[in-house]
Design a protein around this motif. Structure first.
Motif, short mmCIF file in Angstrom:
data_model
loop_
_atom_site.label_atom_id
_atom_site.label_comp_id
_atom_site.label_asym_id
_atom_site.label_seq_id
_atom_site.Cartn_x
_atom_site.Cartn_y
_atom_site.Cartn_z
N PHE A 33 0.86 -1.19 0.00
CA PHE A 33 0.00 0.00 0.00
C PHE A 33 0.89 1.24 0.00
CE2 PHE A 33 -2.76 -3.22 1.84
CZ PHE A 33 -3.98 -2.95 1.26
N TYR A 34 0.41 2.31 -0.67
CA TYR A 34 1.15 3.56 -0.79
C TYR A 34 0.26 4.71 -0.31
CZ TYR A 34 3.73 0.55 -3.96
OH TYR A 34 4.42 -0.50 -4.51
N CYS A 35 0.86 5.62 0.49
CA CYS A 35 0.10 6.79 0.95
C CYS A 35 0.55 8.02 0.18
CB CYS A 35 0.28 7.00 2.46
SG CYS A 35 1.89 7.65 2.92
N ALA A 36 -0.11 9.16 0.42
CA ALA A 36 0.19 10.40 -0.29
C ALA A 36 1.58 10.93 0.04
CB ALA A 36 -0.86 11.46 0.04
N ASN A 37 2.15 10.53 1.16
CA ASN A 37 3.51 10.95 1.53
C ASN A 37 4.58 10.01 0.97
OD1 ASN A 37 2.72 13.20 2.93
ND2 ASN A 37 2.56 12.14 4.88
N ARG A 38 4.19 9.14 0.06
CA ARG A 38 5.06 8.16 -0.61
C ARG A 38 5.66 7.14 0.36
NH1 ARG A 38 7.25 12.82 -4.09
NH2 ARG A 38 5.94 12.63 -5.94
N HIS A 39 4.95 6.89 1.47
CA HIS A 39 5.36 5.80 2.36
C HIS A 39 4.82 4.50 1.79
CE1 HIS A 39 5.24 9.03 5.69
NE2 HIS A 39 6.46 8.95 5.19
N GLU A 40 5.55 3.44 1.98
CA GLU A 40 5.15 2.13 1.49
C GLU A 40 5.03 1.19 2.69
OE1 GLU A 40 7.40 -1.34 -1.00
OE2 GLU A 40 7.54 0.70 -1.79
N THR A 41 3.93 0.48 2.77
CA THR A 41 3.73 -0.49 3.84
C THR A 41 3.26 -1.79 3.23
OG1 THR A 41 2.66 -0.90 5.96
CG2 THR A 41 1.37 0.29 4.34
N TRP A 55 -5.65 1.13 3.44
CA TRP A 55 -4.99 0.73 4.67
C TRP A 55 -4.39 1.98 5.28
CZ3 TRP A 55 -5.35 -3.79 7.03
CH2 TRP A 55 -4.45 -4.11 8.02
N ASP A 56 -4.45 2.12 6.60
CA ASP A 56 -3.86 3.29 7.25
C ASP A 56 -2.34 3.15 7.28
OD1 ASP A 56 -6.29 4.46 7.72
OD2 ASP A 56 -6.47 3.67 9.75
N CYS A 57 -1.66 4.21 6.84
CA CYS A 57 -0.19 4.21 6.84
C CYS A 57 0.29 4.23 8.29
CB CYS A 57 0.33 5.43 6.09
SG CYS A 57 2.13 5.56 6.10
N PRO A 58 1.17 3.31 8.69
CA PRO A 58 1.63 3.29 10.08
C PRO A 58 2.60 4.44 10.39
CG PRO A 58 2.67 1.52 8.83
CD PRO A 58 1.67 2.16 7.92
N PHE A 62 -2.09 8.61 7.20
CA PHE A 62 -2.92 8.90 6.03
C PHE A 62 -3.43 7.59 5.43
CE2 PHE A 62 -0.82 13.18 4.71
CZ PHE A 62 -1.37 13.78 5.82
N PRO A 63 -4.54 7.64 4.70
CA PRO A 63 -4.99 6.42 4.02
C PRO A 63 -4.02 6.05 2.89
CG PRO A 63 -6.39 8.28 3.45
CD PRO A 63 -5.45 8.75 4.50
N ALA A 64 -3.82 4.76 2.71
CA ALA A 64 -2.92 4.27 1.67
C ALA A 64 -3.69 3.33 0.77
CB ALA A 64 -1.73 3.54 2.30
N HIS A 69 0.98 5.24 -8.13
CA HIS A 69 0.98 6.54 -8.79
C HIS A 69 -0.24 7.39 -8.45
CE1 HIS A 69 4.46 5.22 -10.98
NE2 HIS A 69 3.82 4.12 -11.34
N ASN A 70 -1.28 6.81 -7.89
CA ASN A 70 -2.49 7.54 -7.49
C ASN A 70 -2.92 7.13 -6.08
OD1 ASN A 70 -2.87 8.96 -9.96
ND2 ASN A 70 -3.59 7.06 -10.87
N PRO A 71 -2.15 7.51 -5.06
CA PRO A 71 -2.57 7.16 -3.70
C PRO A 71 -3.78 7.98 -3.29
CG PRO A 71 -0.65 8.57 -3.62
CD PRO A 71 -0.90 8.27 -5.07
N PRO A 72 -4.55 7.51 -2.31
CA PRO A 72 -5.72 8.26 -1.84
C PRO A 72 -5.29 9.62 -1.28
CG PRO A 72 -5.66 6.08 -0.84
CD PRO A 72 -4.40 6.24 -1.60
N ALA A 73 -6.14 10.59 -1.45
CA ALA A 73 -5.86 11.94 -0.93
C ALA A 73 -5.95 11.92 0.59
CB ALA A 73 -6.86 12.93 -1.50
N PRO A 74 -5.10 12.72 1.24
CA PRO A 74 -5.20 12.80 2.70
C PRO A 74 -6.52 13.43 3.11
CG PRO A 74 -3.49 14.28 1.87
CD PRO A 74 -4.02 13.52 0.71
N PRO A 75 -7.02 13.09 4.28
CA PRO A 75 -8.30 13.66 4.72
C PRO A 75 -8.17 15.15 4.96
CG PRO A 75 -7.28 12.43 6.50
CD PRO A 75 -6.44 12.19 5.28
#
Length: 124
Positions: A33-41, A55-58, A62-64, A69-75
Motif C-alpha cells: 500500500f502507498y500513501c500520499a507521503n510516498r510511504h510504502e507499507t 490501509w492506514d499508513c503506520p 494517512f490512508p494508503a 501513482h495515485n494514492p488516496p488523498a489525505p483527509p
C-alpha cells in the motif's frame, strides 16, 4: 550471581517447541500500500480473506491505496475554530450589533445606579 529464576529470558506463552507446538501458520499474502507521503507499507493477509482497498499508513496515518501513482488523498481537516468563530456562524452582524447594544445599555444603567447610590451615601 543469578537470582535463580528458572524462566528468565522467556516470555509468557512460549513453549519448548515453539511454532511446531502451535500448529502451522495460515497461508499469507503480502500486499503493498502507498500513501500520499510516498510511504510504502506491506501488511500480510490470510489468503482466504478479502484485501481492503485502503490501509492506514503506520508512519503518517494517512490512508494508503494499492496504486503507487495515485494514492488516496489525505483527509481534509478543519482548522481550529474559536468560540467567536462559532458564534459568527450562528448570528448575523446585525444580530450581534443588537445584542451588543442591549448589553451596553444594561451596563450603563447599572453603572448609573451605582453612581447614584454612591452620591446618595456621601451626601447623607
Amino acid at each position: 550471581m543469578g537470582s535463580g529464576n528458572a524462566i528468565r529470558g522467556s516470555r509468557v506463552g512460549a513453549g519448548p517447541m515453539g511454532e511446531a507446538e502451535r500448529g502451522d501458520a495460515a497461508p499469507r499474502v503480502w500486499v503493498t500500500f502507498y500513501c500520499a507521503n510516498r510511504h510504502e507499507t506491506r501488511p500480510s493477509f490470510a489468503t482466504d480473506v478479502a484485501v481492503p482497498d485502503q490501509w492506514d499508513c503506520p508512519r503518517c496515518g494517512f490512508p494508503a491505496g494499492q496504486d503507487k501513482h495515485n494514492p488516496p488523498a489525505p483527509p481534509k481537516t478543519e482548522p481550529y475554530k474559536t468560540h467567536l468563530a462559532y458564534v459568527k456562524e450562528r448570528r448575523s452582524d446585525e444580530d450581534g450589533q443588537a445584542i451588543l447594544d442591549e448589553a451596553l445599555a444594561r451596563l450603563r444603567a447599572k453603572r448609573a445606579a451605582v453612581r447614584a447610590a454612591l452620591e446618595a451615601a456621601t451626601k447623607g
